[in-house]
Design an enzyme around this catalytic site. Sequence first.
Site, mmCIF file in Angstrom:
data_model
loop_
_atom_site.group_PDB
_atom_site.id
_atom_site.type_symbol
_atom_site.label_atom_id
_atom_site.label_comp_id
_atom_site.label_asym_id
_atom_site.label_seq_id
_atom_site.Cartn_x
_atom_site.Cartn_y
_atom_site.Cartn_z
ATOM 1 N N CYS A 1 63.332 13.261 56.980
ATOM 2 C CA CYS A 1 62.784 12.280 56.031
ATOM 3 C C CYS A 1 63.897 11.473 55.378
ATOM 4 C CB CYS A 1 61.978 12.971 54.936
ATOM 5 S SG CYS A 1 60.562 13.871 55.539
HETATM 6 C C1 BEZ Z 1 62.506 17.002 57.823
HETATM 7 O O1 BEZ Z 1 62.132 15.993 57.242
HETATM 8 O O2 BEZ Z 1 63.653 17.157 58.158
HETATM 9 C C2 BEZ Z 1 61.543 18.094 58.156
HETATM 10 C C3 BEZ Z 1 60.474 18.345 57.327
HETATM 11 C C4 BEZ Z 1 59.598 19.362 57.657
HETATM 12 C C5 BEZ Z 1 59.800 20.096 58.829
HETATM 13 C C6 BEZ Z 1 60.851 19.799 59.661
HETATM 14 C C7 BEZ Z 1 61.733 18.793 59.335
#
Ligand code: BEZ
Length: 211
Positions: free
Chosen positions: A45
């Site tokens: 994100c």
């Molecule tokens: C991420 O944004 O890195 C993420 C969020 C939830 C699960 C896996 C990755």
Amino acid sequence: MALRIGDDAPNFQVETTEGKIDFHEWLGDSWGVLYSHPADYTPVCTTELGRTAQLGDEFASRNTKVLAVSVDDLESHQGWIKDINETQNCEVNFPIIADPDRVVATAYDMIHPNASATATVRSVFFIGPDKKIKASITYPASTGRNFAEILRVIDSLQLTANFSVATPADWVQGQDVVITPAVKDEEIPGKFPKGHTVIKPYLRMTPQPDK
Ligand code: BEZ
């Protein structure tokens, strides 16, 4: 219930990192992209929000406003934005919704219980100036979104809203487009003065009309 193409985009009033927003009012006459993030301070994100900020001029040139949603609270978002700016070399200048009660996540069916009971998947909703859903894409949390594709979809939606054309596989700005089947052969010269090619009676190509 899942939102489908052509449905009204549900309105909402929410707190965001840029103040309170009534979604439809905030959109005004713009196109909108509403996209969800599983949680703050997560690596994928962080890169996605940074990429959105870096592409601010691209969205603006398409008269498109971007609104992110994450189920964490405003204080968490504000701290995270500092990290995003620092690590992605950008200035996050678009709102991130604080959705701790999952009002937006629920209205847009962004929680897929067989993936996670609490975190959203990576949804992208494309919303037209008429406040209708024009397209949506859904990725799992483990797959970061392709922002070139998001911009490409906006280009296709805006082009096909104005001309009787559709965009073929892998189309990008400037390439030939498909004349929609509803256009009769005899109407083509009037509608597409740049010329056209008939590859099959159902596959008729023309240069992009607005280029
Ligand atoms: C991420 O944004 O890195 C993420 C969020 C939830 C699960 C896996 C990755």
